[in-house]
Design a protein around this motif. Structure first.
Motif, PDB file in Angstrom:
ATOM      1  N   TYR A   1       0.811  -1.217   0.000  1.00  0.00           N
ATOM      2  CA  TYR A   1       0.000   0.000   0.000  1.00  0.00           C
ATOM      3  C   TYR A   1       0.845   1.268   0.000  1.00  0.00           C
ATOM      4  O   TYR A   1       0.537   2.232  -0.677  1.00  0.00           O
TER       5      TYR A   1
ATOM      6  N   LEU B   1     -11.794   0.806   3.240  1.00  0.00           N
ATOM      7  CA  LEU B   1     -11.361   2.207   3.362  1.00  0.00           C
ATOM      8  C   LEU B   1     -10.555   2.413   4.640  1.00  0.00           C
ATOM      9  O   LEU B   1      -9.562   3.148   4.657  1.00  0.00           O
ATOM     10  N   THR B   2     -10.980   1.742   5.703  1.00  0.00           N
ATOM     11  CA  THR B   2     -10.235   1.829   6.966  1.00  0.00           C
ATOM     12  C   THR B   2      -8.823   1.294   6.769  1.00  0.00           C
ATOM     13  O   THR B   2      -7.826   1.889   7.210  1.00  0.00           O
ATOM     14  N   GLU B   3      -8.748   0.156   6.091  1.00  0.00           N
ATOM     15  CA  GLU B   3      -7.448  -0.457   5.811  1.00  0.00           C
ATOM     16  C   GLU B   3      -6.576   0.479   4.963  1.00  0.00           C
ATOM     17  O   GLU B   3      -5.389   0.647   5.221  1.00  0.00           O
ATOM     18  N   ILE B   4      -7.194   1.082   3.965  1.00  0.00           N
ATOM     19  CA  ILE B   4      -6.463   1.996   3.082  1.00  0.00           C
ATOM     20  C   ILE B   4      -5.922   3.186   3.882  1.00  0.00           C
ATOM     21  O   ILE B   4      -4.760   3.574   3.728  1.00  0.00           O
ATOM     22  N   HIS B   5      -6.765   3.732   4.762  1.00  0.00           N
ATOM     23  CA  HIS B   5      -6.301   4.868   5.562  1.00  0.00           C
ATOM     24  C   HIS B   5      -5.161   4.474   6.473  1.00  0.00           C
ATOM     25  O   HIS B   5      -4.264   5.255   6.745  1.00  0.00           O
ATOM     26  N   GLU B   6      -5.173   3.232   6.888  1.00  0.00           N
ATOM     27  CA  GLU B   6      -4.123   2.770   7.789  1.00  0.00           C
ATOM     28  C   GLU B   6      -2.792   2.533   7.066  1.00  0.00           C
ATOM     29  O   GLU B   6      -1.734   2.854   7.567  1.00  0.00           O
TER      30      GLU B   6
ATOM     31  N   GLN C   1      -1.201   9.191   2.553  1.00  0.00           N
ATOM     32  CA  GLN C   1      -2.349  10.074   2.801  1.00  0.00           C
ATOM     33  C   GLN C   1      -2.927  10.671   1.521  1.00  0.00           C
ATOM     34  O   GLN C   1      -4.138  10.863   1.406  1.00  0.00           O
ATOM     35  N   ASP C   2      -2.023  10.957   0.574  1.00  0.00           N
ATOM     36  CA  ASP C   2      -2.478  11.627  -0.650  1.00  0.00           C
ATOM     37  C   ASP C   2      -2.725  10.656  -1.808  1.00  0.00           C
ATOM     38  O   ASP C   2      -2.751  11.053  -2.970  1.00  0.00           O
TER      39      ASP C   2
ATOM     40  N   PHE D   1     -17.841   9.194   1.528  1.00  0.00           N
ATOM     41  CA  PHE D   1     -16.410   9.108   1.832  1.00  0.00           C
ATOM     42  C   PHE D   1     -15.564  10.022   0.943  1.00  0.00           C
ATOM     43  O   PHE D   1     -14.335  10.006   1.031  1.00  0.00           O
TER      44      PHE D   1
END
Ligand SMILES: Nc1nc2c(ncn2[C@@H]2O[C@H](COP(=O)(O)OP(=O)(O)OP(=O)(O)O)[C@@H](O)[C@H]2O)c(=O)[nH]1
Ligand SMILES: [Mg+2]
Length: 252
Positions: free
Chosen positions: A131, A156-161, A165-166, A196
């Motif tokens: 990621y 989405l939670t996984e992606i944010h983790e 960030q960009d 989202f």
């Protein structure tokens, strides 16, 4: 702008740093990356690319396909890369793999190195490490599978983790051709995407609906960002909406 040659196939694979958990994957993605993507999308000038390919490129980016198993990530990639649909029995991806494609975006050759991840839970730790190098993520659900849609929030939670960030993110509702089996309405996808703040469209790897557009839109966004063209601010969702309308092809 110097023009690089696109590395082809697995020899071009760029992996997370040595010793990362991904080294345990399929082994297909564990080599270093001569002349390939930097995080800002600028090709490293001091490392010449090694390639048999005749395709040159100016800038390169990594795009990752994520989403539940069976949503059509591999089929979407094959449709985009080869213009074909993988019919027949479903062969679930093991670990992670990639394909390259060079697009001409407003006269600039943009190479996308597209990572196809395994949606199965047991491969999650393998994909997590990838990621952070991704410039863009295409998050898929299957319009015929409600669970895959309900799982988008967890993705989405996984992606944010794990992602930058960009990172450029787009939500895709795939299998839009499967009218009779559809259980997730387009409006539901649109609503979730709005909630989202991510661009959205429906696609079909089977018919080819919006497949080229999804990757082109992402490539345009990445190119605009990396070339720092603030005067022509690019709006991904606006572009997608306009393109869908102008072709008149893509609403189901
Ligand atoms: N009708 C229809 N079927 C599709 C479409 N895309 C994929 N499929 C079918 O859905 C199944 C799963 O497709 P894959 O692309 O292998 O799914 P995946 O997301 O890569 O799955 P994992 O590798 O397990 O993560 C296959 O049987 C495909 O033929 C589509 O756009 N329309
Ligand atoms: Mg797959």
């Amino acid at each position: 702008m110097s023009r690089k040659k696109a590395a082809k196939g697995k020899a071009a694979a760029s992996s997370p740093s040595a010793g990362s958990p991904t080294g345990k994957g399929t082994g297909k993605a564990a080599r270093s990356s001569p002349g390939i993507v930097q995080m800002n999308g600028v090709v490293h000038p001091s490392r010449p690319s090694i390639s048999n390919s005749s395709e040159f490129y100016d800038i390169a980016f990594k795009v990752m396909l994520v989403g539940d198993s069976g949503v059509g990530k591999t089929c979407l990639l094959v449709r985009f890369k080869d213009g074909a649909f993988l019919a027949g029995s479903f062969i679930s991806t093991v670990g992670i793999d990639f394909r390259n494609k060079v697009l001409n975006i407003d006269g600039v050759k943009v190479k996308l190195q597209i990572w196809d991840t395994a949606g199965q839970e047991r491969f999650r730790s393998v994909t997590h490490a990838y990621y952070r190098d991704a410039n863009a993520l295409l998050l898929l659900y299957d319009v015929t599978n409600k669970t895959s849609f309900d799982n988008i929030q967890a993705w989405l939670t996984e992606i944010h983790e794990y992602a930058q960030q960009d990172v450029v993110l787009m939500l895709l509702g795939n299998k839009a051709d499967a009218t009779h089996d559809r259980v997730v309405k387009r409006e539901d996808g649109e609503r979730l995407a709005k909630e989202f703040g991510v661009p959205f469209m429906e696609t079909s790897a089977r018919s080819g609906l919006n497949v080229e557009l999804a990757f082109t839109a992402v490539a345009k966004e990445l190119k605009h960002r990396s070339m720092k063209e603030p005067s022509e601010k690019f709006q991904l969702q606006e572009y997608v909406n306009k393109e869908m309308k102008s072709t008149g092809c893509c609403r189901s």
